[in-house]
Design an enzyme around this catalytic site. Structure first.
Site, PDB file in Angstrom:
ATOM      1  N   TRP A  78     -20.345  -5.667  -6.614  1.00  0.00           N
ATOM      2  CA  TRP A  78     -19.033  -5.036  -6.709  1.00  0.00           C
ATOM      3  C   TRP A  78     -18.672  -4.486  -5.316  1.00  0.00           C
ATOM      4  O   TRP A  78     -19.510  -3.909  -4.643  1.00  0.00           O
ATOM      5  CB  TRP A  78     -19.066  -3.903  -7.748  1.00  0.00           C
ATOM      6  CG  TRP A  78     -17.786  -3.118  -7.756  1.00  0.00           C
ATOM      7  CD1 TRP A  78     -16.621  -3.485  -8.334  1.00  0.00           C
ATOM      8  CD2 TRP A  78     -17.552  -1.858  -7.112  1.00  0.00           C
ATOM      9  NE1 TRP A  78     -15.653  -2.534  -8.083  1.00  0.00           N
ATOM     10  CE2 TRP A  78     -16.201  -1.530  -7.340  1.00  0.00           C
ATOM     11  CE3 TRP A  78     -18.341  -0.993  -6.362  1.00  0.00           C
ATOM     12  CZ2 TRP A  78     -15.632  -0.353  -6.856  1.00  0.00           C
ATOM     13  CZ3 TRP A  78     -17.774   0.175  -5.873  1.00  0.00           C
ATOM     14  CH2 TRP A  78     -16.425   0.479  -6.132  1.00  0.00           C
ATOM     15  N   ASP A 106      -0.787   0.416 -12.662  1.00  0.00           N
ATOM     16  CA  ASP A 106      -2.163   0.010 -12.949  1.00  0.00           C
ATOM     17  C   ASP A 106      -2.677   0.729 -14.195  1.00  0.00           C
ATOM     18  O   ASP A 106      -1.894   1.234 -15.024  1.00  0.00           O
ATOM     19  CB  ASP A 106      -3.021   0.270 -11.686  1.00  0.00           C
ATOM     20  CG  ASP A 106      -4.179  -0.695 -11.543  1.00  0.00           C
ATOM     21  OD1 ASP A 106      -5.186  -0.499 -12.236  1.00  0.00           O
ATOM     22  OD2 ASP A 106      -4.067  -1.655 -10.751  1.00  0.00           O
ATOM     23  N   ASP A 107      -3.966   0.807 -14.315  1.00  0.00           N
ATOM     24  CA  ASP A 107      -4.661   1.374 -15.471  1.00  0.00           C
ATOM     25  C   ASP A 107      -4.150   2.779 -15.828  1.00  0.00           C
ATOM     26  O   ASP A 107      -3.926   3.595 -14.935  1.00  0.00           O
ATOM     27  CB  ASP A 107      -6.154   1.435 -15.097  1.00  0.00           C
ATOM     28  CG  ASP A 107      -7.037   1.752 -16.268  1.00  0.00           C
ATOM     29  OD1 ASP A 107      -6.522   1.938 -17.383  1.00  0.00           O
ATOM     30  OD2 ASP A 107      -8.262   1.803 -16.057  1.00  0.00           O
ATOM     31  N   ARG A 118     -18.650   1.194 -18.590  1.00  0.00           N
ATOM     32  CA  ARG A 118     -17.366   1.898 -18.441  1.00  0.00           C
ATOM     33  C   ARG A 118     -16.819   2.345 -19.811  1.00  0.00           C
ATOM     34  O   ARG A 118     -15.638   2.221 -20.082  1.00  0.00           O
ATOM     35  CB  ARG A 118     -16.360   0.985 -17.743  1.00  0.00           C
ATOM     36  CG  ARG A 118     -15.626   1.658 -16.609  1.00  0.00           C
ATOM     37  CD  ARG A 118     -14.510   0.779 -16.084  1.00  0.00           C
ATOM     38  NE  ARG A 118     -13.756   1.499 -15.071  1.00  0.00           N
ATOM     39  CZ  ARG A 118     -12.486   1.243 -14.779  1.00  0.00           C
ATOM     40  NH1 ARG A 118     -11.822   0.311 -15.412  1.00  0.00           N
ATOM     41  NH2 ARG A 118     -11.883   1.932 -13.851  1.00  0.00           N
ATOM     42  N   LYS A 162      -1.490  -7.846 -14.124  1.00  0.00           N
ATOM     43  CA  LYS A 162      -2.824  -7.847 -13.511  1.00  0.00           C
ATOM     44  C   LYS A 162      -3.833  -7.870 -14.651  1.00  0.00           C
ATOM     45  O   LYS A 162      -3.932  -6.904 -15.416  1.00  0.00           O
ATOM     46  CB  LYS A 162      -2.980  -6.590 -12.644  1.00  0.00           C
ATOM     47  CG  LYS A 162      -4.363  -6.438 -12.005  1.00  0.00           C
ATOM     48  CD  LYS A 162      -4.346  -5.252 -11.039  1.00  0.00           C
ATOM     49  CE  LYS A 162      -5.725  -4.886 -10.528  1.00  0.00           C
ATOM     50  NZ  LYS A 162      -5.689  -3.669  -9.698  1.00  0.00           N
ATOM     51  N   TRP A 163      -4.541  -8.967 -14.787  1.00  0.00           N
ATOM     52  CA  TRP A 163      -5.474  -9.182 -15.916  1.00  0.00           C
ATOM     53  C   TRP A 163      -6.874  -8.833 -15.434  1.00  0.00           C
ATOM     54  O   TRP A 163      -7.513  -9.610 -14.739  1.00  0.00           O
ATOM     55  CB  TRP A 163      -5.385 -10.644 -16.335  1.00  0.00           C
ATOM     56  CG  TRP A 163      -6.278 -11.102 -17.445  1.00  0.00           C
ATOM     57  CD1 TRP A 163      -7.591 -10.789 -17.666  1.00  0.00           C
ATOM     58  CD2 TRP A 163      -5.932 -12.005 -18.501  1.00  0.00           C
ATOM     59  NE1 TRP A 163      -8.081 -11.437 -18.766  1.00  0.00           N
ATOM     60  CE2 TRP A 163      -7.081 -12.189 -19.297  1.00  0.00           C
ATOM     61  CE3 TRP A 163      -4.760 -12.688 -18.844  1.00  0.00           C
ATOM     62  CZ2 TRP A 163      -7.091 -13.033 -20.413  1.00  0.00           C
ATOM     63  CZ3 TRP A 163      -4.793 -13.519 -19.952  1.00  0.00           C
ATOM     64  CH2 TRP A 163      -5.935 -13.682 -20.731  1.00  0.00           C
ATOM     65  N   ASP A 164      -7.344  -7.661 -15.847  1.00  0.00           N
ATOM     66  CA  ASP A 164      -8.634  -7.154 -15.351  1.00  0.00           C
ATOM     67  C   ASP A 164      -9.749  -7.442 -16.349  1.00  0.00           C
ATOM     68  O   ASP A 164      -9.500  -7.758 -17.520  1.00  0.00           O
ATOM     69  CB  ASP A 164      -8.498  -5.641 -15.112  1.00  0.00           C
ATOM     70  CG  ASP A 164      -9.357  -5.138 -13.973  1.00  0.00           C
ATOM     71  OD1 ASP A 164     -10.350  -5.812 -13.631  1.00  0.00           O
ATOM     72  OD2 ASP A 164      -9.044  -4.066 -13.427  1.00  0.00           O
ATOM     73  N   ASN A 167     -13.599  -5.582 -16.664  1.00  0.00           N
ATOM     74  CA  ASN A 167     -14.454  -4.662 -15.919  1.00  0.00           C
ATOM     75  C   ASN A 167     -15.875  -4.490 -16.422  1.00  0.00           C
ATOM     76  O   ASN A 167     -16.499  -3.473 -16.141  1.00  0.00           O
ATOM     77  CB  ASN A 167     -13.763  -3.294 -15.843  1.00  0.00           C
ATOM     78  CG  ASN A 167     -12.744  -3.262 -14.716  1.00  0.00           C
ATOM     79  OD1 ASN A 167     -12.985  -3.778 -13.638  1.00  0.00           O
ATOM     80  ND2 ASN A 167     -11.587  -2.685 -14.983  1.00  0.00           N
ATOM     81  N   CYS A 212      -8.367 -10.428 -12.079  1.00  0.00           N
ATOM     82  CA  CYS A 212      -9.135  -9.336 -11.468  1.00  0.00           C
ATOM     83  C   CYS A 212     -10.371  -9.141 -12.330  1.00  0.00           C
ATOM     84  O   CYS A 212     -10.327  -9.344 -13.545  1.00  0.00           O
ATOM     85  CB  CYS A 212      -8.277  -8.059 -11.459  1.00  0.00           C
ATOM     86  SG  CYS A 212      -9.097  -6.614 -10.766  1.00  0.00           S
ATOM     87  N   ASP A 249     -12.394  -4.766  -4.862  1.00  0.00           N
ATOM     88  CA  ASP A 249     -11.986  -3.358  -4.914  1.00  0.00           C
ATOM     89  C   ASP A 249     -12.212  -2.683  -3.572  1.00  0.00           C
ATOM     90  O   ASP A 249     -11.775  -1.555  -3.360  1.00  0.00           O
ATOM     91  CB  ASP A 249     -12.768  -2.614  -6.003  1.00  0.00           C
ATOM     92  CG  ASP A 249     -12.077  -2.725  -7.357  1.00  0.00           C
ATOM     93  OD1 ASP A 249     -10.906  -3.131  -7.404  1.00  0.00           O
ATOM     94  OD2 ASP A 249     -12.720  -2.409  -8.382  1.00  0.00           O
TER      95      ASP A 249
HETATM   96  C1  GLA Z   1     -10.708  -2.347 -11.620  1.00  0.00           C
HETATM   97  C2  GLA Z   1      -9.744  -3.007 -10.651  1.00  0.00           C
HETATM   98  C3  GLA Z   1      -8.971  -1.959  -9.905  1.00  0.00           C
HETATM   99  C4  GLA Z   1      -8.226  -1.079 -10.882  1.00  0.00           C
HETATM  100  C5  GLA Z   1      -9.209  -0.471 -11.866  1.00  0.00           C
HETATM  101  C6  GLA Z   1      -8.489   0.263 -12.968  1.00  0.00           C
HETATM  102  O1  GLA Z   1     -11.737  -1.713 -10.953  1.00  0.00           O
HETATM  103  O2  GLA Z   1     -10.413  -3.854  -9.777  1.00  0.00           O
HETATM  104  O3  GLA Z   1      -8.078  -2.547  -8.996  1.00  0.00           O
HETATM  105  O4  GLA Z   1      -7.275  -1.862 -11.557  1.00  0.00           O
HETATM  106  O5  GLA Z   1     -10.023  -1.473 -12.483  1.00  0.00           O
HETATM  107  O6  GLA Z   1      -9.331   0.798 -13.893  1.00  0.00           O
END
Ligand code: GLA
Length: 730
Positions: free
Chosen positions: A201, A368-369, A445, A478-480, A482, A528, A550
């Site tokens: 990461w 974002d989030d 997370r 933005k399709w994340d 994590n 993402c 990131d």
């Molecule tokens: C990931 C993404 C970040 C952001 C966070 C939000 O880490 O890579 O850019 O969107 O999630 O929780």
């Protein structure tokens, strides 16, 4: 491009403009690899084989029709396990009786124009049949009834061969596919370096180059995604290959899940490369009549070194993998609020940022989030895709109305495959996530991973995300993703299909991505996964860009973007200017250098523009204008890597040259001050006879001067200094 079959000698020859790939049916049906490399005219290279090598410890195949023909020492086209070849193998099935020795023999073949689509899987595509040729070779393992179709495809204009495998059960009993690699190539020597891209990461795609060794090396992921840790890319290059010279063979997989690339040097100094779905934690039950399709591997050969190989991949990915409205259109320059506000935002704060951004030329605000459910930190609400009206009173349209007054578009963050343990979705459907009954559910997370192998789960996510996308004027998603998968099991599958879950998961993700991108063709989807944790050709088929990392520190980004460029084009790498000191590394960096590095990507900002100085605002304006001006060369031009940040301790540099060679864009970044350093650089890829004018000094040079004598940037450069120099045809 051409594919030819020599029926008298049973030889297949696949040609691109600069490469040839040759194989032959021998010894009662064994398909043997003959050659892969620079284009050659002859097809009959059988003289290269030596049948008898080691008769007792490599037992030979009686059905070959000659004594001492041992599969273990012979080059194979698609090696099988358990019937004489002890090297890493590409294919095996376990029959009902429990045995898994497998032996494939040639049955028939077909050559046709065009390229088939792979059902449910991303792959290289062509718009017209005349642009591609395909060879399909049908093989059979008589005892199990496993029929294997090896597909080879070439596309006009590329030195690339695309390969995948289709398996059909032609017997009347089920069997299990234990492994089904997408490609297998045997080389008759071992004089190569292996290049691969590892990381973690915030430090993705670190380039490593080492000579290959006797034995087996594996680059792989079993995390459920292609991963930050190892990218699905390997290259074998000559020991003395440089950016510009030497043989380079690159392999990448159009796949976003568990993959494996194995390189084995055997005891007689032959090398085998195989690449495909990772067989660990994989076993696929195939009932009579059923078919299985492997993902597609892309192989590129270049005699023009590592740079030549990269430029082939770049063009192929840009033109024949990326799709949709934004494939050829400049993407909006955006401001993302993540590093500006994290979870601490509301409509008012976002509007303040947008009001600061709009006059600077920024075209889109991305929220974002943290906009949904009751999410104010990492602990809750993923899966509950309902606007949090405490933060955003009146919903999304209040924000989008204001943005449209400012002339800005709007984008939104989702994490479609994830569910927070603390969410309405998890409480109502605890069995909808990947899990093993009775075993602890690992926590990443504060979330679990939804079971995308289940259609009802994919349907639910599709409906939930779609209803948000329909509720306001949304231009970007933005399709994340994590976290990685653990305790992999599905409540919807029987015991003998649990090892299918990893692959079924990826198929479910592709299904969702296909449905969402085709239902909302005007939306730009950015991939993402905690930055670039799922940065592969599978994803680029749906998402023409991915958040590269990131880590937005300009020095670190020099490495990450350089490593990524070994296989992937600049058009797919999102790059943002963030705050200083940097939030990941605490390093201080000038606004100029942050902008210079982010310009080599899909450009944007990731800091609170409402609190920066007027001087910095002027710099944003200038950077935005410059990006628009340089965009075509940076995104559609040829990329030349000039100074490598991994091995050079004081600076790095790269260059883009427009297709017609009328413009070159050079970026350099000094990463370490050296007393009395000399900063002298030679450009590449120019027209030697064209006169170019350099943008800062106005000085003119011929292309041959720039490439052979180079330019002098002086000796007064310091840590963190950087520049973008433009060379235009006079
Ligand atoms: C990931 C993404 C970040 C952001 C966070 C939000 O880490 O890579 O850019 O969107 O999630 O929780």
């Amino acid at each position: 491009m051409n594919i030819n079959y020599n029926s008298e000698r049973q030889i297949f020859k696949i040609d691109t403009e600069n490469s040839s790939y040759i194989m032959m049916v021998r010894r009662n049906g064994y398909l043997q690899h003959l050659y892969y490399g620079a284009y050659i005219k002859d097809d009959d290279l059988e003289y290269l084989f030596s049948d008898v090598i080691n008769e007792s410890f490599s037992p030979w195949a009686p059905s070959a029709g000659v004594k001492f023909f041992a599969l273990d020492t012979q080059p194979q086209e698609y090696s099988c396990n358990g019937a004489g070849d002890y090297r890493v193998s590409a294919f095996s099935v376990e029959m009902e009786c429990g045995n898994s020795a497998t032996a494939l023999k040639y049955v028939s073949h077909e050559i046709f124009d065009g390229k088939k689509r792979l059902s449910g899987l991303p792959a290289v595509y062509v718009e017209e049949d005349s642009m591609a040729k395909t060879l399909e070779i049908t093989m059979l393992d008589e005892l199990s009834g496993a029929q294997v179709v090896l597909s080879y495809c070439v596309v006009d204009g590329f030195d690339a061969v695309m390969r995948y495998t289709r398996v059909k059960n032609t017997s009347n009993k089920a069997f299990f596919i234990e492994k089904v690699y997408s490609t297998c190539v045997d080389f008759d020597d071992k004089d190569y370096d292996l290049i691969h891209l590892y990381g973690t990461w915030a430090a993705e795609r670190t380039m490593e180059r080492k000579p290959i060794i006797q034995g087996i090396q594996e680059i792989a992921s079993k995390r459920g995604s292609s991963s930050h840790n190892h990218n699905p890319f390997v290259a074998l290059v000559d020991h003395n290959a440089t950016e510009e010279h030497g043989n380079a063979y690159g392999f990448t997989l159009c796949y976003s899940g568990n993959f494996s690339a194995k390189i084995e040097v055997d005891t007689i100094d032959q090398t085998r490369v195989i690449m495909g779905i990772n067989p660990e934690d994989f076993k696929w039950k195939l009932c009579p009549g059923e078919e299985f399709t492997s993902p597609e591997a892309i192989m590129v050969y270049s005699a023009d070194g590592i740079g030549g190989m990269s430029r082939q991949f770049h063009k192929l990915i840009r033109k024949n993998i990326c799709r949709g409205k934004y494939k050829n259109v400049r993407r909006p320059i955006l401001i993302n609020n993540w590093e500006a506000t994290y979870f601490e935002f509301n409509t008012e704060k976002l509007i303040k940022i947008a009001e600061a951004a709009a006059p600077l030329g920024i075209e889109m605000l991305v929220m974002d989030d943290g906009w949904f459910g009751t999410r104010n930190d990492e602990t809750t609400s993923i899966g509950d895709w309902i606007v949090n009206e405490n933060k955003l009173p009146g919903g999304l349209s209040v924000l989008t109305d204001k943005l449209s007054q400012l002339g800005m578009k709007f984008g939104l963050w989702f994490e479609p495959e994830i569910v927070s343990f603390n969410s309405e979705l998890y409480r109502s459907h605890p069995d909808w996530c990947i899990h093993v009954p009775g075993r602890d559910r690992s926590v990443g997370r504060e979330t679990a991973v939804l079971d995308m192998s289940r259609k009802e789960v994919v349907d639910h996510v599709f409906n939930a995300v779609s209803s948000v996308l329909r509720s306001a004027d949304i231009s970007y998603v933005k399709w994340d993703f994590n976290r990685n998968l653990t305790e992999v099991g599905s409540a919807a599958l029987p015991a003998d299909r649990q090892k299918e879950v990893f692959h079924r998961y990826v198929l479910g993700v592709y299904d969702l991505a296909e449905r969402l991108t085709s239902t909302f063709p005007d939306i730009l989807f950015e991939g993402c996964s905690g930055g670039g944790g799922r940065f592969d050709c599978g994803m680029f088929y749906y998402f023409p860009q991915i958040w590269t990392s990131d880590d937005t520190d300009a020095f670190e980004r020099c490495k990450i973007q350089y490593g990524s460029s070994i296989c992937y084009p600049t058009s797919v790498m999102s790059a943002h200017v963030s705050a200083s000191p940097n939030h990941q590394t605490a390093r201080k960096m000038s606004f100029e250098t942050r902008g210079n590095v982010a310009t080599s990507g899909s450009f944007g900002y990731e800091l609170d523009l409402s609190i920066i100085s007027n001087e910095e605002k002027e710099m944003v304006k200038a950077q935005v204008e410059r990006y628009k001006d340089l965009y075509d060369t940076i995104v559609n031009g040829d990329n030349y890597r000039l100074i490598d940040p991994f091995t050079n301790s004081r600076w790095c540099a790269w260059e883009y040259v427009s297709e017609d060679k009328s413009r070159a864009v050079l970026t350099y970044v000094v990463t370490k001050y050296k007393i009395k350093g000399r900063y002298h650089i030679k450009l590449a890829g120019l027209d030697p006879n064209t006169l170019y004018k350099e943008s800062v000094t106005g000085r003119c040079y011929y292309g041959d001067t720039l490439m052979n004598a180079g330019i002098n940037l002086g000796n007064d450069l310091h840590d963190g200094d950087s520049a973008i120099l433009v060379f235009d045809k006079v």
